[in-house]
Write a protein that holds these residues in place. Sequence first.
Motif, short mmCIF file in Angstrom:
data_model
loop_
_atom_site.label_atom_id
_atom_site.label_comp_id
_atom_site.label_asym_id
_atom_site.label_seq_id
_atom_site.Cartn_x
_atom_site.Cartn_y
_atom_site.Cartn_z
N ARG A 24 -3.64 -8.44 4.69
CA ARG A 24 -4.92 -8.65 3.99
C ARG A 24 -5.59 -7.30 3.71
N THR A 25 -5.51 -6.40 4.69
CA THR A 25 -6.10 -5.07 4.50
C THR A 25 -5.42 -4.34 3.35
N LEU A 26 -4.10 -4.36 3.35
CA LEU A 26 -3.37 -3.65 2.29
C LEU A 26 -3.62 -4.28 0.93
N ASP A 27 -3.72 -5.59 0.88
CA ASP A 27 -4.01 -6.26 -0.39
C ASP A 27 -5.39 -5.85 -0.91
N ALA A 28 -6.37 -5.81 0.01
CA ALA A 28 -7.73 -5.44 -0.40
C ALA A 28 -7.77 -4.01 -0.91
#
Length: 335
Positions: A24-28
């Motif tokens: 989720r962090t990388l997607d954001a």
Amino acid sequence: MAKPKPLMTKSSGPDDGAVQSALRTLDAEASGVAALSAALKSDLGAPFTAASELIGKAKGRLIVTGLGKSGHIGRKIAATFASTGTPAFFVHAAEASHGDLGMITIDDVILALSWSGEQPEMRNLIAYAARFGIPLIAMTADKDSTLSKAADVQLTLPKAREACPHNLAPTTSSLMMLALGDALAIALLEGRGFTSTDFSVLHPGGKLGALLKYARDLMHGGDALPLKPLGTKMSDALVEMTSKGFGCVGIVDRHDHLVGIVTDGDLRRQMRPDLLTLSVDEVMTRTPKTISRDTLAGEVLELLNASKITTLIVTDAKKPVGIIHLHDLLRAGVA
């Protein structure tokens, strides 16, 4: 005494909570960089070009400033500029008000980083830039902020949600600032034609410094260079190969031009009862791969790997002047 049992660790998988959080962090953060890319193709493009030209034409240095997470990013951006040919250093926005403004001259350009553009510590620096006519570039997310309005060039970052689930901890925003700073540094690098040779002057240490050494720094020359003239018997060539220890011998013509090479591989391919009575002309590989004195060590390593060989002869105007073995690159920390 019983041995303690080893700690058991749960293997990570697609359903692991930590992995899902990381994704989720990388997607954001990826969405933030994508938004930045889209902005450069539209409204951000013109000010980006203006900022690049302003920095490129400066007689002095680029002063990068910020505080908090923007300050940490600013330090890295300044380091990237400095290492790619744009003189730059970081001045902490708060320390500037306590004497560090003296580090900034009228020939410099200031790049100020602040996501909100409203830190009170920036006010004295803004006033100083205005008083002495020092060009100011603002990198913020708010074009109507105090910092942005005071700047000569506004690099307005697109709005993006932080990777933090509370949308508080600077994560996506920090990455976007860093990415835009890198983009500016590389645009200037390419604009001024900064070469790998220029790069080597600024990076003499570590693995990178080793890669940027020249063939002339690593080669063996003089009597260490294994050479024999055309017409030499293979028995004599083999003695030269063995005594010099490079697993090869260069073959030169009457003008001392390199015309061939005999390697361990050539010996295996030509293995026959009368091998030692043959001349090197019958065994050698003609037009061998060579390099110049000014070939970077990193390029030497690439050529060795691509050609699946371990040795290269260094030539100057077709004459052999040195030899480099893969082991020389290993000792220098290149490979």
